[in-house]
Design a protein around this motif. Structure first.
Motif, PDB file in Angstrom:
ATOM      1  N   THR A   1       0.797  -1.202  -0.084  1.00 38.46           N
ATOM      2  CA  THR A   1       0.057  -0.078   0.057  1.00 38.46           C
ATOM      3  C   THR A   1       0.947   1.153   0.042  1.00 38.46           C
ATOM      4  O   THR A   1       2.032   1.246   0.339  1.00 38.46           O
ATOM      5  CB  THR A   1      -0.911   0.076   1.118  1.00 38.46           C
ATOM      6  N   THR A   2       0.342   2.391  -0.054  1.00 34.89           N
ATOM      7  CA  THR A   2       0.959   3.803  -0.304  1.00 34.89           C
ATOM      8  C   THR A   2       1.706   4.087   1.028  1.00 34.89           C
ATOM      9  O   THR A   2       2.662   4.416   1.405  1.00 34.89           O
ATOM     10  CB  THR A   2       0.038   4.644  -0.886  1.00 34.89           C
ATOM     11  N   THR A   3       0.657   3.710   2.255  1.00 36.66           N
ATOM     12  CA  THR A   3       0.999   4.070   3.444  1.00 36.66           C
ATOM     13  C   THR A   3       2.345   3.341   3.814  1.00 36.66           C
ATOM     14  O   THR A   3       3.025   3.562   4.608  1.00 36.66           O
ATOM     15  CB  THR A   3      -0.006   3.684   4.663  1.00 36.66           C
TER      16      THR A   3
ATOM     17  N   ASP B   1       5.977   4.596   4.824  1.00 26.93           N
ATOM     18  CA  ASP B   1       6.807   4.093   6.358  1.00 26.93           C
ATOM     19  C   ASP B   1       8.037   3.670   5.756  1.00 26.93           C
ATOM     20  O   ASP B   1       9.237   3.658   6.586  1.00 26.93           O
ATOM     21  CB  ASP B   1       5.987   2.917   7.076  1.00 26.93           C
TER      22      ASP B   1
ATOM     23  N   THR C   1       1.168  11.416   1.544  1.00 27.27           N
ATOM     24  CA  THR C   1       1.083  10.296   2.619  1.00 27.27           C
ATOM     25  C   THR C   1       2.187  10.378   3.509  1.00 27.27           C
ATOM     26  O   THR C   1       1.957  10.383   4.771  1.00 27.27           O
ATOM     27  CB  THR C   1       0.888   9.021   2.187  1.00 27.27           C
TER      28      THR C   1
ATOM     29  N   ARG D   1       1.614  13.217   5.708  1.00 22.33           N
ATOM     30  CA  ARG D   1       0.423  12.861   6.820  1.00 22.33           C
ATOM     31  C   ARG D   1       0.919  12.078   7.900  1.00 22.33           C
ATOM     32  O   ARG D   1       0.547  12.239   8.954  1.00 22.33           O
ATOM     33  CB  ARG D   1      -0.649  12.143   6.017  1.00 22.33           C
ATOM     34  N   ARG D   2       1.848  11.229   7.701  1.00 23.37           N
ATOM     35  CA  ARG D   2       2.545  10.203   8.703  1.00 23.37           C
ATOM     36  C   ARG D   2       3.880  10.736   9.412  1.00 23.37           C
ATOM     37  O   ARG D   2       4.062  10.455  10.350  1.00 23.37           O
ATOM     38  CB  ARG D   2       2.619   8.935   7.978  1.00 23.37           C
TER      39      ARG D   2
ATOM     40  N   GLU E   1      -7.019   1.211  -2.172  1.00 21.04           N
ATOM     41  CA  GLU E   1      -7.029   2.512  -2.108  1.00 21.04           C
ATOM     42  C   GLU E   1      -7.753   3.476  -3.161  1.00 21.04           C
ATOM     43  O   GLU E   1      -8.396   4.637  -2.740  1.00 21.04           O
ATOM     44  CB  GLU E   1      -5.616   3.203  -2.170  1.00 21.04           C
TER      45      GLU E   1
ATOM     46  N   GLU F   1      -7.455   7.337   4.416  1.00 17.35           N
ATOM     47  CA  GLU F   1      -6.492   7.649   3.224  1.00 17.35           C
ATOM     48  C   GLU F   1      -7.152   8.383   1.815  1.00 17.35           C
ATOM     49  O   GLU F   1      -6.213   8.336   0.818  1.00 17.35           O
ATOM     50  CB  GLU F   1      -5.833   6.452   2.844  1.00 17.35           C
TER      51      GLU F   1
END
Length: 465
Positions: free
Chosen positions: A147-149, A153, A181, A184-185, A331, A376
């Protein structure tokens, strides 16, 4: 997580490039997940005293390799001031494992050639996705981990592993969503962000894929109509375009394509193939001024200028489709309207039924990955200095998608490049603005070259080639 050194096996001689692997969990949501390896390349700066914060760049997709073609930094002006870093996205071509789906790649070539159309094409892609899923999962791949998240990470882990307090991020197309993203994180580790051809997380791409292309074509039709020379040479261009598509739909156009392109296989140039050829040309700023002439002459039965663009739009896909489907089916598709997606492929759009979407609902149902949290699919809010580039004629990510980031990102600045398309910053003017921004993300930008851009001169279509 660690960065293990590796050998740069494919770089040009004399390059100051370091290679290695980032080792991370395949599924960050599972404590017992196996590890995967992501190739990393760090191109060292030519400066005597490089800036302490490097630039990390990620390409579009999802499914485009970040390192497969990276051989040299000699033509990269960023290296005059700072290091440049690239990391293969999890599931990419050079990653271990790589989420490749060769049957889908081949089918995309058949669709591009008109050998496979409409519902049969969608059914074939869905069945190929099922086969690919079975192959990958049998090899132990956890498709929910891509995933993009998770990639965001990975980037944060890489920053820490390389020992940078902060760095600068640059994303193109899909990777603008990736960089958003990261904001965001992991905002604390980001000094600045450069976003080119923005795909915000909140847009529903497949619901407007054909509409985005029509927007760019309308700019060509209207630009010719208000240019005295172009409108005299090619009157009623929009009508001529519609006639060209209708003619191709009734009977494939008699184009003679190079054997090296067709590989001995039939290519049926119908409406969708004409549209894909023009779509390809819309990505080339040097070709855009001549689109009225290409369309007008083809409508009159002269395919000499259309043919090379049809040839350029042929061939199998080079994407890592397993990665592409895992991202898109978790997503995008869960938040989109199936009826609106289907409408984009309708002949009523006037585009020969061309499919500019990424994946169908049916294909994603077979791919069967878990949807991401609803957050997301919402706008990112950030105070990190951000430079946004957009191309006037971009048929994929319209300028408005970049402008809308200004609503939630008060430190963002927007630069639209007249006459340019997808990847608007990759030219001399965009490079000057980028370098100045990286030196001082909150300082003034040298926009003289941007303001001097004339845009597409459609009067050039009135002249003979």
């Amino acid at each position: 997580m660690l960065v293990s050194p590796g050998t740069c096996t494919s770089v040009e001689a004399g390059e100051n490039i370091e290679c290695g692997f980032l080792v991370v969990p395949e599924n960050r949501q599972k404590t017992d997940s196996r590890s995967i390896k992501l190739p990393v390349m760090r191109l060292r700066s030519r400066a005597a005293k490089p800036a302490k914060d490097p630039l990390l760049f990620m390409p579009g997709g999802p499914g485009v390799s970040a390192v497969a073609r990276l051989r040299s930094g000699k033509k990269n002006p960023l290296l005059d001031e700072r290091d440049f870093i690239a990391m293969e996205p999890r599931g990419g071509k050079m990653a271990q494992p790589a989420l490749e789906c060769p049957d889908i790649n081949a089918l995309k070539g058949d669709i591009a050639a008109g050998r496979l159309r409409g519902a049969k094409a969608q059914d074939a892609l869905t069945k190929a996705a099922g086969r690919c899923r079975a192959t990958l999962t049998a090899a132990g791949v956890d498709l929910d981990g891509y995933t993009t998240t998770a990639t965001a990470d990975d980037l944060e882990d890489l920053r820490k592993a390389l020992g940078y307090e902060t760095w600068n991020l640059q994303g193109l197309s899909y990777s603008t969503r990736l960089m958003l993203t990261v904001l965001r994180r992991h905002p604390a580790g980001v000094r600045s962000v450069i976003l080119d051809s923005v795909l915000p997380p909140e847009v529903n791409f497949d619901e407007v894929g054909a509409v985005n292309l029509l927007r760019s074509l309308d700019l060509v039709f209207d630009g010719c109509a208000i240019d005295r020379e172009c409108s005299a040479a090619h009157p009623d261009l929009r009508k001529r375009f519609a006639q060209l598509i209708a003619t191709a739909e009734r009977k494939p156009l008699p184009l003679v394509l190079k054997e090296s392109v067709t590989e001995g296989r039939l290519v049926e140039v119908r409406g969708a193939q004409v549209v894909e050829a023009l779509y390809t040309a819309l990505h080339d700023p040097d070709a855009i001024p001549f689109l009225p002439r290409i369309i007008s002459r083809a409508a009159a039965g002269d395919y000499s200028e259309l043919t090379p663009w049809v040839e350029r739009s042929q061939g199998a896909s080079t994407m890592s489709w397993g990665l592409r489907l895992s991202v898109w089916c978790s997503e995008e598709i869960p938040f989109e309207d199936p009826k609106r997606i289907a409408a984009q492929r309708s002949p009523a759009m006037g585009l020969g039924g061309v499919d500019e979407g990424t994946a169908s609902v049916e294909t994603c149902r077979v791919w069967n990955v878990a949807p991401v949290p609803a957050e997301e699919n919402t706008p990112v809010k950030s105070d990190v200095p951000t430079l946004i580039f957009a191309g006037e004629f971009d048929p994929d990510t319209p300028p408005d998608w970049g402008r809308q980031l200004l609503e939630s990102m008060p430190q963002a600045r927007y630069v639209e490049m007249r006459g340019y398309s997808h990847g608007a910053s990759f030219n001399r003017c965009g490079g000057e603005v980028t370098l100045a921004f990286l030196r001082d993300p909150k300082g003034p930008l040298p926009l003289d070259c941007v303001l001097k851009l004339r845009g597409a001169d459609f009067g050039r279509s009135a002249t003979a080639p």
